[in-house]
Design an enzyme around this catalytic site. Structure first.
Site, mmCIF file in Angstrom:
data_model
loop_
_atom_site.group_PDB
_atom_site.id
_atom_site.type_symbol
_atom_site.label_atom_id
_atom_site.label_comp_id
_atom_site.label_asym_id
_atom_site.label_seq_id
_atom_site.Cartn_x
_atom_site.Cartn_y
_atom_site.Cartn_z
ATOM 1 N N VAL A 54 0.842 -1.197 0.000
ATOM 2 C CA VAL A 54 0.000 0.000 0.000
ATOM 3 C C VAL A 54 0.880 1.251 0.000
ATOM 4 C CG1 VAL A 54 -1.741 1.312 1.293
ATOM 5 C CG2 VAL A 54 -1.910 -1.183 1.170
ATOM 6 N N CYS A 55 1.995 1.192 0.695
ATOM 7 C CA CYS A 55 2.862 2.364 0.877
ATOM 8 C C CYS A 55 3.278 3.031 -0.439
ATOM 9 C CB CYS A 55 4.088 1.997 1.705
ATOM 10 S SG CYS A 55 3.673 1.376 3.351
ATOM 11 N N PRO A 56 3.754 2.292 -1.449
ATOM 12 C CA PRO A 56 4.174 2.996 -2.668
ATOM 13 C C PRO A 56 3.011 3.677 -3.383
ATOM 14 C CG PRO A 56 4.317 0.619 -2.986
ATOM 15 C CD PRO A 56 4.039 0.864 -1.525
ATOM 16 N N LEU A 90 2.525 6.988 -1.467
ATOM 17 C CA LEU A 90 3.605 7.937 -1.715
ATOM 18 C C LEU A 90 3.493 8.533 -3.115
ATOM 19 C CD1 LEU A 90 6.565 6.050 -0.010
ATOM 20 C CD2 LEU A 90 5.253 7.960 0.897
#
Length: 187
Positions: free
Chosen positions: A46-48, A51
């Site tokens: 999920v993080c990329p 970002l």
């Protein structure tokens, strides 16, 4: 205890930005609006997407006088490696802060007790270095950068217009409210 309207606690770290390592401290937050965007870890799922979504509004945030810092418990070296290998992360122009020792995560009371990783949380800091907004979502739920922009515009509006408040779903240019005895119970 809520961190709203409390000062950012001091920290100093190294980050990665535009192909270079940069030194950043809490002193850099003074005099401008800032977003501190915590995420659990580099090379995850999920993080990329979050970002990259934040990068999509970065120019607009800068036009509002807002600087962005992403933070995970990874080092600035890991941020560099991720930036060089991920199609999503390679677009990022804002500073990615390393927090290997967990000082920043602890200062924002944002550490998961079971793992020490950072929660998926967003903090908006005003030019006086005070936290004005906090959002935390469950690990599997990504944030929406467009909604963050809307909330920053509202926070900036109320800072510049004391005595007014922004109602739900307020968008820039729409009417605000002025709380008063006569308005109570009429909404």
């Amino acid at each position: 205890m809520s961190l709203i309207n409390t000062p950012v606690k001091p920290f100093a770290t190294t980050g990665y930005r535009s192909g270079a390592f940069v030194d950043v401290s809490s002193d850099d937050f003074r005099g401008k609006w800032n977003v501190v965007f915590f995420y659990p870890g580099d090379f995850t799922f999920v993080c990329p997407t979050e970002l990259a979504d934040l990068q999509d509004v970065y120019a607009e945030l800068q036009s509002l006088g807002v600087e962005v810092y992403s933070v995970s418990r990874d080092s600035h070296f890991v941020h560099k490696a991720w930036h060089e290998s991920s199609p999503e992360v390679s677009t990022i122009e804002y500073t990615m802060l390393g927090d290997v020792n967990g000082v920043i995560t602890q200062n924002f009371d944002n550490a998961r007790p079971d793992s020490g990783l950072a929660d998926r949380s967003t903090y908006v800091i005003d030019p006086d270095g005070l936290i004005q907004y906090i959002e935390t979502t469950p690990d599997g739920v990504g944030r929406n950068a467009a909604e963050l922009v809307r909330k920053i515009k509202a926070a900036q509006y109320i800072r510049n217009h004391p005595g007014e408040v922004c109602p739900a779903k307020w968008e820039e240019g729409e009417e605000t409210l002025t709380p008063s005895f006569d308005l109570a119970g009429k909404i």
